[in-house]
Design an enzyme around this catalytic site. Structure first.
Site, PDB file in Angstrom:
ATOM      1  N   ASN A   1     -25.360  -2.488   5.970  1.00 41.25           N
ATOM      2  CA  ASN A   1     -25.823  -1.124   5.693  1.00 41.25           C
ATOM      3  C   ASN A   1     -25.224  -0.183   6.743  1.00 41.25           C
ATOM      4  OD1 ASN A   1     -27.720  -0.929   8.034  1.00 41.25           O
ATOM      5  ND2 ASN A   1     -28.603  -2.695   6.967  1.00 41.25           N
TER       6      ASN A   1
ATOM      7  N   PRO B   1     -35.771 -13.766   6.593  1.00 39.48           N
ATOM      8  CA  PRO B   1     -37.065 -13.725   7.285  1.00 39.48           C
ATOM      9  C   PRO B   1     -37.368 -12.288   7.705  1.00 39.48           C
ATOM     10  CG  PRO B   1     -35.366 -14.598   8.736  1.00 39.48           C
ATOM     11  CD  PRO B   1     -34.741 -14.461   7.374  1.00 39.48           C
ATOM     12  N   ASP B   2     -38.647 -11.943   7.717  1.00 44.57           N
ATOM     13  CA  ASP B   2     -39.021 -10.599   8.183  1.00 44.57           C
ATOM     14  C   ASP B   2     -39.303 -10.686   9.690  1.00 44.57           C
ATOM     15  OD1 ASP B   2     -40.479  -8.216   8.873  1.00 44.57           O
ATOM     16  OD2 ASP B   2     -40.599  -7.847   6.714  1.00 44.57           O
ATOM     17  N   ILE B   3     -38.421 -10.086  10.476  1.00 42.81           N
ATOM     18  CA  ILE B   3     -38.473 -10.269  11.936  1.00 42.81           C
ATOM     19  C   ILE B   3     -39.709  -9.606  12.548  1.00 42.81           C
ATOM     20  CG2 ILE B   3     -37.238  -9.807  14.108  1.00 42.81           C
ATOM     21  CD1 ILE B   3     -34.641  -9.918  12.315  1.00 42.81           C
TER      22      ILE B   3
ATOM     23  N   LYS C   1     -46.470  -0.668   4.786  1.00 41.72           N
ATOM     24  CA  LYS C   1     -45.765  -1.592   5.694  1.00 41.72           C
ATOM     25  C   LYS C   1     -46.551  -1.800   6.993  1.00 41.72           C
ATOM     26  CE  LYS C   1     -41.123  -0.916   3.882  1.00 41.72           C
ATOM     27  NZ  LYS C   1     -39.847  -0.214   3.945  1.00 41.72           N
TER      28      LYS C   1
END
Ligand code: PMT
Length: 399
Positions: A210, A306-308, A338
């Site tokens: 991105n 994975p969501d860090i 979130k």
């Protein structure tokens, strides 16, 4: 003494029997995490060797104004600008007199004239010399110029006299030095920040990524350093140099970023997830460059990364955890979702549909949301915004 972490201390040593105590002071500073540069007058070298202090400080000891080799390493003006504080211990009567008269006839007096850093003297001399009218007049004049004095203590002296003139004990000088930095809002705190994009490899030559430039994350790191924290950035590929005094770890993928984050997460007091981590990665990493073939379309299977920030926030002894929400619509609603789903303490809602506040911009605006509060930080440079964000975090952490 955690407040000395990353602090840049010049320890000036002048000629006096108490110079031997400077070795212990250097050790205290070093073990508290400070970077110490020693500057000795010629007379000081008669009492303690520069080799001892070099070994203890881990840096070359500076003894001469006219040393071309030392000047080539870190010149005296650079040294004067480098310091967060200059502590002269022991400070002799002769040194006080030379400092008061504005002399610059050796490296230490020159540094004192050239620096903007706070100057502190820990005097050590015979009690009669301390009481003398000359020294007392110099003391008053130096104090009027905002020079701080720690001590002297009273007691038995090396010459057998009893009275004021003993240098304070090294531990007391180290503690007083730490107190000088106690007004910094993140003193003693360790802050870890993820920044930049991640790259998820498709094959040896292609990746998904991105537009994150790392500007926001690196500006936060700089602001946290200025607030007195020990700072580490775990960064995806960006074109920004690692800020001064920050420990930078470079990674590429989300998996690598997570591994680097978890390495020393137990040391972290405040975790800030500013990286634009790719939510998905290719299910299979091709060993060789994928061939175009004859088909007009190509399908790439992706799997979740994975969501860090959520992994950090799920820990039983989690640090104060701050996330960002980069949104193009329903900014505050998505950010609140979130905050709660990732178990964050604070989230910075970032409207990335706007060119002035999005990826790679030099400016930004954020809405900071916690469980019971919401505050908008108006459009400004990422540098200023980072300072406001760090001040807000410090207020919550120190509450
Ligand atoms: O780098 P710049 O060019 O200066 O741009 C700054 C920025 C726009 C990248 C930054 O301000 C920002 O908004 N960063 C968060 C980007 C993002 O991934 O947001 P998100 O809403 O998708 O993710 C929410 C939070 O989860 C973020 O804290 C993110 O770091 C974290 N996350 C997301 C996915 C994942 N797999 N792991 C994560 O930790």
């Amino acid at each position: 003494m955690q407040r000395l972490t990353n602090k840049r201390i010049i320890l000036g040593i002048t000629g006096g029997i108490a110079a031997y105590k400077s070795a212990e002071l250097t050790r205290f500073y070093k073990s508290a995490g400070a970077d110490v540069r020693i500057v000795m007058t010629h007379a000081a070298t008669q009492f303690i060797t520069s080799l001892t202090l070099q070994a203890l400080s881990g840096n070359t000891v500076h003894t001469s104004l006219l040393d071309p080799e030392a000047e080539a390493g870190m010149g005296h003006i650079e040294l004067a600008r480098w310091a967060d504080i200059i502590v002269i211990a022991p400070a002799s009567a002769d040194f006080m007199a030379r400092l008061e008269s504005g002399m610059a006839n050796d490296l230490l007096t020159t540094l004192c004239l050239a620096t903007d850093a706070p100057l502190v003297l820990a005097p050590a001399m015979n009690q009669a010399m301390w009481r003398s009218a000359h020294t007392q007049k110099n003391l008053k004049l130096l104090e009027q110029r905002d020079i701080t004095f720690w001590g002297p203590a009273s007691g038995e002296q090396a010459c057998g006299d009893v009275g004021p003139g003993r240098m304070l004990e090294p531990i007391d000088i180290a503690l007083l030095t730490a107190q000088r930095f106690s007004n910094l809002s993140l003193s003693g705190k360790t802050v870890h920040i993820t920044a930049g994009p991640t790259r998820e490899a498709i094959d040896p030559v292609r990746y998904i990524s991105n537009h994150s430039s790392g500007k926001m994350g690196y500006a936060i790191a700089q602001a946290a350093i200025e607030a007195g924290a020990k700072v580490k950035i775990i960064s995806g590929p960006v074109n920004i140099p690692c800020p001064d005094r920050v420990d930078c770890v470079q990674v590429e993928s989300a998996d690598q970023m997570l591994a680097a984050v978890l390495t020393d997460i137990d040391e972290c007091d405040i975790f800030i997830g500013c990286a634009a981590v790719a939510d998905f990665k290719p299910a299979v990493l091709a060993d060789n460059k994928l061939k175009k073939g004859t088909s007009a379309t190509m399908t790439l299977e992706l799997v979740k990364n994975p969501d860090i920030v959520a992994t950090v926030a799920a820990r039983s002894n989690k640090p104060f955890t701050v996330g960002f929400a980069a949104e193009t619509q329903n900014l505050l609603e998505h950010a609140r979702a979130k905050l709660s789903s990732k178990n964050l303490d604070l989230i910075a809602a970032n409207d990335v549909a706007n060119a002035e506040t999005g990826f790679n911009a030099d400016s930004n605006a954020l809405t900071l949301i916690s469980a019971d509060d919401q505050q908008h930080l108006a459009l400004t440079s990422k540098t200023k915004l980072a300072q406001q964000l760090v001040a807000h975090i410090a207020e919550l952490v120190n509450r």
